[in-house]
Each structure stands twice: as C-alpha cells, then as structure tokens.
Write a protein that holds these residues in place. Structure first.
Motif: not given
Lengths: 494, 242
Positions: B229-231, B237-238
């Motif tokens: 999930l952090s990925e 964001e990107i």
C-alpha cells in the motif's frame, strides 16, 4: 401466418397517376397470401423490371442528415440507429454520447408527393465520458445501443447504453403552460403572502411545443466488461443487458439490483476462448432469449428452466466447410449481430462475410445464407492487418420478414429478398442525393475485366463502412448510417 | 485501433506489414509455412500492442489468442509427424517460442482479468458493494503488470534471436518500450532466463500462488497487500503529481 395488411398502401395508394400495366393488379390490393416482396412492388414502380440485373423494386433517396464536411468529427460518428414501434420516431446515438430523435411529419394532403419527412424532434446528451480512477480507465460515452419501449401514454421512453451504464429516458411534449399562480409571480419569484388578498385559479395557456428529455432511471455498476446489447422483453417490464461475458436481467423500475442470468467467465481467465457478442429477447415469448458468440454459435435459453441460464435449451451451429478453412476462419465466423424476425419463428445472424437466417426449430444449420461481400474472402489477411476484419456489422428485417438488410464497405449496403432470392447493392452517397432520385444498383467487380459503372475490390474505401441500418416497422423506409451522416431512403411512389 | 496514448512510432513497420499482408492475399506461390509465420507474427504483434493499452478489447484479444493457439497446435502436430531434418527456422521456433507464446497468451488473458474484473458480478447484490475489495485487487494488478511486461518482452526477444528471417527485424525491441517508464518495474520478479535474474524465483512462485486466493480476502493474504500500500501511495503521488 396471416399476411400483414400492407400499411404503406395508406400512404401512396389511390392516386394511380402512373399507368398500371394491363392485367397486373396494384400491389396494395388484397392478394392471395402474398407477403410483401420486392417483386410485388413492381406494379407501382411503373413497370419495374428495367435497369440492372433483376431489380424490380426501386429505392429513392429521401433525406440525409449530418454535416457535409470531409473532415469528420469523431464525436459525430453515428453508432446506433433505431425506429420506434410505430415508426414515427427514429433515434440515433453517436460517439459523443448524444441522442438525436427524428419525428416523421404528418402526411400533407396538399402535397401528396412529399411523403412524411423526418425532422429533428429532440436532441440530448445521454452519456458523458467518465473516468474510473480506481482502474485508471476512461469510460467511453459512445452510445452502443438504443432500444425503444412500447408506447403506453403520451410520453416516449427509450433505453440507451454505453459500455457500462444503461439509462432510461423519458421524452415528453409540453405545449401548455400554467399561468396565474397564487404564490409566485409570472417570473417565478415568490409573492409576499401578506400581499395576497384574493385567490385565483391558474389557467392553462398554449405555448410553443417543447420536447423535453429526462433521465428516469440509471442502471449502473452491473457490468465489468463492455455492454454490447440491450433488449426489451415482451412483458414490457424487464430487459436484458449483455457484455462480453455476462448477461443481466433488469426490471425497469429497479436500478439497484440486477439478476445475472448468463455467466461464461471461466474460473481461470487463461481458459477463455469465447465471448458473448449479442443477445436478444424473443419478440413473443418473454422467457426466451438468444445470445451469439465469437465462435459463430447461438444459444437459445429458457429462463424457466433454471435461474442461471448457463445451460442452453438450443444450440445453433453450422458445421464448418473444410474447403474454405483458413487462418481467419474463426475470426470471420464471429457473429456481430443477432435479430429475431417479427414473427418470432426465425432469427438472423451476421458474421463478417454473410447473413444467415435460422429456423428456431432447426439447430444444425441455417435455412438461408446470403453472401454480403464474398469478394473479401481473398483479402482477409489485409483486412486482418488493418483491423477491418473486426468490424461489427448489424442486420435488420423488414416489417413482413420478407426482406433483410445489412451494410458493407464503400458506403454500400445490401438488401436481400427472401422469397425471390434477389439481392441489390446500393450506395449511400451525396452524389445520388437528389430528392426522390432513384438509387442505381452498384456492383463490385471481382476480377478480370471491369465493366463500366463497376468498382473493383481494390478501389473500395474501407473507411466508409455502413455498420448500422434500420428498417421501418411497417413501411418501406430505411435509415442507413454512413459514418456521420444518416440517409433515409423510401420506395418509389406514384 | 491501436488504442489511446500510444505513440505511433511503428509507421514504417506498419507499412512493411501492410505490404506483406497484401502479398499474402495476392500471391498463390507463397509457401504455406511462410504464410502461417506471417499470420503468427501479426497476431503476436497485435497482442503485444493490446497489452500496452490501458483497456484492451477482450473480444479481439480472445479471437487473436485463439488464432495463435490454432497455429501453435498445427505446428506442434507437424513437428511430431515430421522427420528430424526440418527447416531450421521452424524448428527453432517450436523449441524456443512455444512456451513463450503460451505464457504470452496466458499473461494477456490473466491481465485482462485483473484489470477489468476487480469487482465480482452483482447478482442480487446491491450495486456499489465493491469498494472493500478494491485496494487488494489494485495492488495485485501492479504485481501482475510487472511480471507480464517481462513475459511479453521475452516473446519478442526469443523471436529476434531464434528466427533469422523474422519479419520483426526492422523493429528494434527497445523502441516499443521507449515510452513506458519502467523505473518502478525494474525492481523485482523476473523469471525468464534471458533477463538478469533478480530476487529468487521461489518468491515469485509464492506470490503467484497467493494471487488467486487474494480475491476471497482471506486473512493470510492481507499482510502481503499491506506492504504494497505504501508503494501504491508512492505511485499515486507520481500519477497525481504529473
């Protein structure tokens, strides 16, 4: 089968300004059980028979709608055409998500030659482009199909669908306006209640006709794959929607639930070899529907037999002709459209090169096969390379089920008479668009010497494809969508 | 036809293909095996193109995949019947590309599954019930994408090496993928021998096995998705930033 009374007789009958050949009875006169055939019409068309190979019947240009520009805006490309049950309304949907409805003008006694023309009745934006943020997908607003509901009151209802969402639209007329409200002024501002000293009864005053379209139901979130068909049931309460792998049954009043009646998705997607390409309800039996597949098969299902109709009641497939086998055999066998006849006794399927008529009582082969453009069989590799081989042509019946129509390339479309086995190729073009001009039959030259007026296969324009056509439910009026133009043709009148 | 967002750098290649396909149609003298090879190349090219589109057309993909399978089967039968001294081109095709073709088809169809069928069919279930399942499935998609991209590259890679008369000779493999930002894919999970081996393949197999069961949201599999999930946030964001 009781012969349908020729409704068109009311339109062009009686005049008799053209001499009818001695001994021939006018086609609108009651005949012994003769269905409408193209040949029967010859009596009215001034002795028909002349001109190109065996074309007794003559079609005339009536109208064309759409821009003349060579530059076609993508959004203007027509993606569906459909007459309503009476034929008075003709709806088109386009890639921009808009619906345009044309209405047939009433017959004008003072101008008998001007048959009912179709003019714009209502235009509205049915679907908007959507973006699915979760899957990073753009959902096209293109209208895939429009289906009318039978008319039950003054308003008209239709279903329109894009890839994911079906909408029920109500189209109603407003020609009166209420005036003299007590609580608000004429411009809508609320009146101060303390200023009101007397009560009055509002009166209805006529106003310019306004046609309003409003979405009454939105049926969403039931299809993971792209919707290719919708079909209204003969019970007028339910309808089905089909995507590549599933078919759902809806009730017109209920939008938050649908019942899945067919699911061909394998547990392991790697085993997927077949998709659903079209589906339709039987015109009379509300428990029966058919769906076609990319392998050229049709399954007839009875909803009474089980809740999930994964097991078909009938399975229609024509055995492959081994002599015509090629690398592209499966691709060209994929059925792009399936339509029941009005009688409900037959159904018609369209694959890439042919149209087949099936008797519902015979599953092992069609009763009739019509070649649409057999000359393309030797071009399949090129057509595969430029993706034309995946074009999905539709087909339609005339009101009496005696003739069928389907489109081709180069803005050609084909009509077949089932009784006389005659066929004709016509072109939807601006060149042959003079009012009431008779359409000249076209011919494609397949090889050898090209005769005058013939066109060779290599000169065909594959960007000009006629995928969508519609035939008036009772009269000989046809609507043909050629990219961004809608052509309307009618049979020749006295 | 090629889908959205795909730069048309293949115009020269397309002209070649158009010329070849009309040669296929008009020439009666083209040997059958050559015709078959041409069709096979066209099929694989199309499948490859579809993979680069966000939402490939399921109908077309299935038809093309079936054509490839049919040709594969034919070639397999021929090889089992023929003596050892076969045309070297076909032989090398059979040896090298058969598995790669199968894996390419499998990966494409599996990809379609994850990409499109994130929500299960709604039968007698109110619509809009699909949200809870999405985060899991989205991270599955990312994993699968990475693996599939490598698989697809392999198909082309093996063709280039094994088939000296490949019609794809004019096409540099790198050109196809030039536009795709593979920086986030260059981390894990690679199986094919032609590529530099990365984390041990056993980890790949384990993750693969857990994919099908992830849909059923069993408790065991949630930890795997949590780490990703952090990925996922990083990627979001990107995407949002650009």
């Amino acid at each position: 089968e009781t012969p349908k009374p020729p409704a068109a007789a009311a339109v062009c009958g009686g005049g008799g300004s053209d001499p009818v050949p001695a001994g021939a009875s006018p086609w609108w006169a009651p005949q012994p059980p003769a269905p409408h055939t193209l040949r029967d019409m010859a009596g009215v068309a001034g002795g028909g028979g002349g001109g190109g190979g065996g074309n007794d019947f003559q079609w005339c240009f009536s109208q064309v709608k759409g821009a003349i520009d060579e530059d076609v805006a993508e959004a203007d490309i027509i993606s569906t055409v459909e007459f309503n049950y009476s034929g008075d309304l003709l709806a088109t949907g386009d890639k921009g998500g808009r619906v345009v409805i044309f209405q047939r003008e009433q017959e004008n006694k003072s101008r008998p030659h001007s048959r009912g023309e179709y003019n714009v009745y209502s235009t509205f934006q049915s679907h908007e482009p959507e973006f699915d943020y979760l899957k990073s997908l753009e959902i096209e607003e293109k209208i895939n199909k429009i289906r009318w509901l039978p008319q039950q009151n003054a308003a008209h209802f239709l279903l329109s669908t894009n890839d994911k969402t079906i909408k029920l639209w109500k189209i109603s007329e407003r020609d009166k306006r209420a005036e003299g409200y007590n609580l608000k002024d004429e411009d809508g501002r609320l009146r101060d209640p303390f200023r009101i000293t007397a009560l009055r009864v509002p009166i209805l005053k006529p106003m310019d006709l306004m046609v309003e379209a409003s979405p009454r139901r939105i049926f969403a979130n039931a299809h993971t794959y792209h919707i290719n068909s919708i079909s209204v049931n003969s019970d007028h309460e339910t309808y089905l929607s089909a995507d590549d792998l599933r078919i759902n049954l809806w009730h017109l009043e209920i939008t938050d639930r649908s019942f899945n009646i067919v699911d061909i998705k394998p547990a392991n997607m790697e085993e997927l070899t077949e998709v659903i390409t079209a589906a339709e309800f039987h015109p009379h039996h509300c428990n029966v529907f058919v769906y076609s597949s990319s392998k050229g098969t049709i399954r007839l299902c009875d909803m009474r037999s089980s809740a999930l109709c994964d097991r078909h009641s009938k399975f229609f497939e024509e055995p492959e002709d081994p002599s015509s086998r090629s690398f592209f055999s499966e691709i060209i066998s994929s059925i792009s459209d399936v339509k029941f006849s009005h009688s409900g006794r037959y159904m018609m399927t369209r694959d890439y090169l042919s149209v087949k008529v099936w008797d519902l009582n015979m599953e092992n082969r069609p009763v009739e096969t019509y070649q649409v453009h057999e000359y393309l069989r030797s071009k399949l590799c090129s057509l595969y390379e430029n993706d034309c081989i995946f074009d999905k042509f539709e087909c339609c019946w005339n009101g009496s089920d005696s003739a069928i129509m389907t489109g081709s390339y180069n803005n050609f479309f084909r009509l077949f008479d089932r009784n006389t086995r005659r066929d004709i190729t016509l072109e939807a073009s601006r060149e042959s668009s003079k009012p009431r001009a008779i359409l000249k039959p076209r011919k494609v030259c397949t090889g050898g010497k090209r005769k005058k007026d013939e066109i060779s296969v290599d000169s065909l324009d594959f960007n000009k494809k006629i995928l969508h056509t519609a035939w008036h439910p009772t009269d000989n009026i046809i609507a043909v969508a050629a990219t961004n133009n809608l052509y309307i043709f009618q049979d020749k009148i006295n | 036809m090629l889908g959205r967002g795909l730069k048309r750098k293949l115009s020269d290649y397309e002209e070649n293909m158009a010329g070849l396909s009309s040669a296929f149609d008009s020439s009666r003298n083209l040997p059958y095996s050559l015709k078959r090879q041409l069709v096979l190349n066209m099929c694989l090219t199309k499948l490859q193109t579809y993979k680069m589109v966000v939402e490939p057309n399921l109908h077309r993909s299935v038809l093309i995949a079936n054509t490839v399978r049919q040709i594969q089967e034919e070639m397999r039968q021929e090889s089992s019947q023929q003596p050892v001294n076969v045309c070297p081109i076909e032989n090398s095709l059979l040896m090298v590309s058969d598995d790669d073709m199968s894996s390419a088809i499998s990966s494409i169809l599996k990809d379609l599954d994850f990409m499109e069928d994130i929500s299960p069919p709604t039968s007698l279930v109110p619509a809009g019930d699909d949200e809870p399942k999405s985060p899991e499935s989205t991270c599955l998609k990312l994993e699968d994408d990475r693996q599939d991209l490598k698989g697809a590259e392999c198909v082309f890679g093996s063709f280039e090496i094994s088939n000296s008369t490949s019609y794809l000779k004019d096409l540099a493999i790198d050109d196809i993928f030039e536009d795709i930002d593979t920086s986030m894919y260059d981390s894990d999970f690679c199986v094919p021998p032609l590529m530099t081996p990365r984390p041990p393949s056993s980890a790949t197999e384990e993750t693969l096995k857990t994919f099908p069961s992830c849909n059923s949201s069993s408790a065991n599999n949630i930890p795997i998705c949590r780490t990703d999930l952090s990925e996922l946030d990083h990627i979001m964001e990107i995407l949002v930033g650009s």
